[in-house]
Design a protein around this motif. Structure first.
Motif, mmCIF file in Angstrom:
data_model
loop_
_atom_site.group_PDB
_atom_site.id
_atom_site.type_symbol
_atom_site.label_atom_id
_atom_site.label_comp_id
_atom_site.label_asym_id
_atom_site.label_seq_id
_atom_site.Cartn_x
_atom_site.Cartn_y
_atom_site.Cartn_z
ATOM 1 N N TYR A 28 0.853 -1.180 0.000
ATOM 2 C CA TYR A 28 0.000 0.000 0.000
ATOM 3 C C TYR A 28 0.897 1.241 0.000
ATOM 4 C CZ TYR A 28 -3.761 -3.101 1.632
ATOM 5 O OH TYR A 28 -4.681 -4.101 1.749
ATOM 6 N N PRO A 29 0.890 2.045 -1.078
ATOM 7 C CA PRO A 29 1.673 3.284 -1.047
ATOM 8 C C PRO A 29 1.058 4.271 -0.054
ATOM 9 C CG PRO A 29 0.338 3.184 -3.030
ATOM 10 C CD PRO A 29 0.157 1.883 -2.321
ATOM 11 N N ILE A 30 1.901 5.030 0.604
ATOM 12 C CA ILE A 30 1.431 6.033 1.558
ATOM 13 C C ILE A 30 1.554 7.400 0.893
ATOM 14 C CG2 ILE A 30 1.828 7.126 3.790
ATOM 15 C CD1 ILE A 30 2.948 4.415 4.727
ATOM 16 N N ALA A 31 0.426 8.046 0.701
ATOM 17 C CA ALA A 31 0.404 9.369 0.086
ATOM 18 C C ALA A 31 0.221 10.424 1.166
ATOM 19 C CB ALA A 31 -0.724 9.466 -0.933
ATOM 20 N N HIS A 32 0.886 11.534 0.977
ATOM 21 C CA HIS A 32 0.737 12.686 1.851
ATOM 22 C C HIS A 32 0.005 13.757 1.055
ATOM 23 C CE1 HIS A 32 3.586 10.986 4.748
ATOM 24 N NE2 HIS A 32 4.204 10.537 3.672
ATOM 25 N N VAL A 33 -0.836 14.508 1.727
ATOM 26 C CA VAL A 33 -1.598 15.566 1.059
ATOM 27 C C VAL A 33 -1.275 16.887 1.736
ATOM 28 C CG1 VAL A 33 -3.894 16.385 0.409
ATOM 29 C CG2 VAL A 33 -3.453 13.927 0.555
ATOM 30 N N ASP A 34 -0.880 17.865 0.930
ATOM 31 C CA ASP A 34 -0.567 19.197 1.438
ATOM 32 C C ASP A 34 -1.819 20.060 1.301
ATOM 33 O OD1 ASP A 34 0.434 21.621 2.179
ATOM 34 O OD2 ASP A 34 2.084 21.637 0.737
ATOM 35 N N ASP A 35 -2.494 20.284 2.408
ATOM 36 C CA ASP A 35 -3.738 21.050 2.397
ATOM 37 C C ASP A 35 -3.504 22.557 2.418
ATOM 38 O OD1 ASP A 35 -5.343 18.766 2.425
ATOM 39 O OD2 ASP A 35 -5.298 18.655 4.615
ATOM 40 N N ASP A 36 -2.268 22.972 2.652
ATOM 41 C CA ASP A 36 -1.989 24.397 2.820
ATOM 42 C C ASP A 36 -1.599 25.111 1.531
ATOM 43 O OD1 ASP A 36 -2.502 24.214 5.552
ATOM 44 O OD2 ASP A 36 -0.423 23.666 5.993
ATOM 45 N N THR A 37 -1.584 24.418 0.407
ATOM 46 C CA THR A 37 -1.224 25.050 -0.857
ATOM 47 C C THR A 37 -2.321 24.801 -1.880
ATOM 48 O OG1 THR A 37 -0.039 23.094 -1.636
ATOM 49 C CG2 THR A 37 1.263 24.743 -0.471
ATOM 50 N N PRO A 38 -2.481 25.720 -2.811
ATOM 51 C CA PRO A 38 -3.472 25.488 -3.871
ATOM 52 C C PRO A 38 -3.009 24.327 -4.761
ATOM 53 C CG PRO A 38 -2.543 27.724 -3.994
ATOM 54 C CD PRO A 38 -1.847 27.011 -2.889
ATOM 55 N N CYS A 39 -3.926 23.485 -5.155
ATOM 56 C CA CYS A 39 -3.590 22.313 -5.973
ATOM 57 C C CYS A 39 -3.890 22.594 -7.437
ATOM 58 C CB CYS A 39 -4.437 21.114 -5.551
ATOM 59 S SG CYS A 39 -4.304 20.698 -3.819
ATOM 60 N N THR A 40 -3.079 22.043 -8.295
ATOM 61 C CA THR A 40 -3.393 22.056 -9.719
ATOM 62 C C THR A 40 -4.048 20.719 -10.044
ATOM 63 O OG1 THR A 40 -1.264 21.120 -10.379
ATOM 64 C CG2 THR A 40 -1.393 23.518 -10.214
ATOM 65 N N PRO A 41 -4.922 20.676 -11.040
ATOM 66 C CA PRO A 41 -5.627 19.431 -11.349
ATOM 67 C C PRO A 41 -4.767 18.410 -12.097
ATOM 68 C CG PRO A 41 -6.300 21.158 -12.864
ATOM 69 C CD PRO A 41 -5.378 21.792 -11.853
ATOM 70 N N ASN A 42 -3.502 18.721 -12.308
ATOM 71 C CA ASN A 42 -2.628 17.813 -13.050
ATOM 72 C C ASN A 42 -2.381 16.531 -12.277
ATOM 73 O OD1 ASN A 42 -2.442 19.943 -14.803
ATOM 74 N ND2 ASN A 42 -0.398 20.554 -14.150
ATOM 75 N N ILE A 43 -2.467 15.407 -12.975
ATOM 76 C CA ILE A 43 -2.116 14.112 -12.386
ATOM 77 C C ILE A 43 -0.607 14.083 -12.215
ATOM 78 C CG2 ILE A 43 -2.030 11.630 -12.822
ATOM 79 C CD1 ILE A 43 -4.719 11.927 -14.264
ATOM 80 N N THR A 44 -0.132 13.675 -11.046
ATOM 81 C CA THR A 44 1.299 13.586 -10.784
ATOM 82 C C THR A 44 1.682 12.131 -10.537
ATOM 83 O OG1 THR A 44 0.997 13.991 -8.416
ATOM 84 C CG2 THR A 44 1.397 15.913 -9.805
ATOM 85 N N GLU A 45 2.957 11.821 -10.712
ATOM 86 C CA GLU A 45 3.467 10.473 -10.492
ATOM 87 C C GLU A 45 4.639 10.497 -9.532
ATOM 88 O OE1 GLU A 45 4.613 8.739 -14.225
ATOM 89 O OE2 GLU A 45 2.546 8.246 -14.754
ATOM 90 N N SER A 46 4.793 9.398 -8.803
ATOM 91 C CA SER A 46 5.936 9.191 -7.938
ATOM 92 C C SER A 46 6.448 7.779 -8.187
ATOM 93 C CB SER A 46 5.518 9.368 -6.477
ATOM 94 O OG SER A 46 6.597 9.126 -5.614
ATOM 95 N N THR A 47 7.752 7.637 -8.376
ATOM 96 C CA THR A 47 8.348 6.324 -8.632
ATOM 97 C C THR A 47 9.355 6.013 -7.537
ATOM 98 O OG1 THR A 47 8.072 6.608 -11.017
ATOM 99 C CG2 THR A 47 9.650 4.952 -10.308
ATOM 100 N N TYR A 48 9.286 4.786 -7.034
ATOM 101 C CA TYR A 48 10.216 4.360 -5.996
ATOM 102 C C TYR A 48 10.419 2.858 -6.080
ATOM 103 C CZ TYR A 48 5.846 3.342 -3.527
ATOM 104 O OH TYR A 48 4.603 2.881 -3.187
ATOM 105 N N SER A 49 11.434 2.371 -5.392
ATOM 106 C CA SER A 49 11.765 0.940 -5.380
ATOM 107 C C SER A 49 11.356 0.315 -4.060
ATOM 108 C CB SER A 49 13.269 0.736 -5.565
ATOM 109 O OG SER A 49 13.672 1.213 -6.814
#
Length: 86
Positions: A28-49
């Protein structure tokens, strides 16, 4: 592993939960959400091993969490990796 996030407020610090269940592994990947900044609707990616140490002779079954279906049930991408002995 590449994880897709719905907008620019989501990010990952290469963190995940990893659970054993017999020969299967649940990731299960753990996502963090930054509520203090305006978000853009762009889909983002994160890659890790994810480090894996082959400690069994049976096929490994990796279940990568992909969210919930319309009934609230967890969905997984399942990948089977056979163990090849020398």
């Amino acid at each position: 592993v590449t994880v897709e996030f719905p907008n620019s407020c989501y990010f990952n610090y290469n963190q995940f939960d990893y659970f054993y269940e017999g020969t299967a592994r649940f990731i299960y990947p753990i996502a963090h959400v930054d509520d203090d900044t305006p978000c853009t609707p762009n889909i983002t990616e994160s890659t890790y091993s994810i480090p894996v140490h082959a400690l069994q002779q049976e096929t490994y079954i990796f279940n990568f969490y992909q969210g919930e279906d319309e009934n609230g049930e967890d969905m997984f991408l399942t990948v089977e990796v056979p163990v090849v002995l020398p």
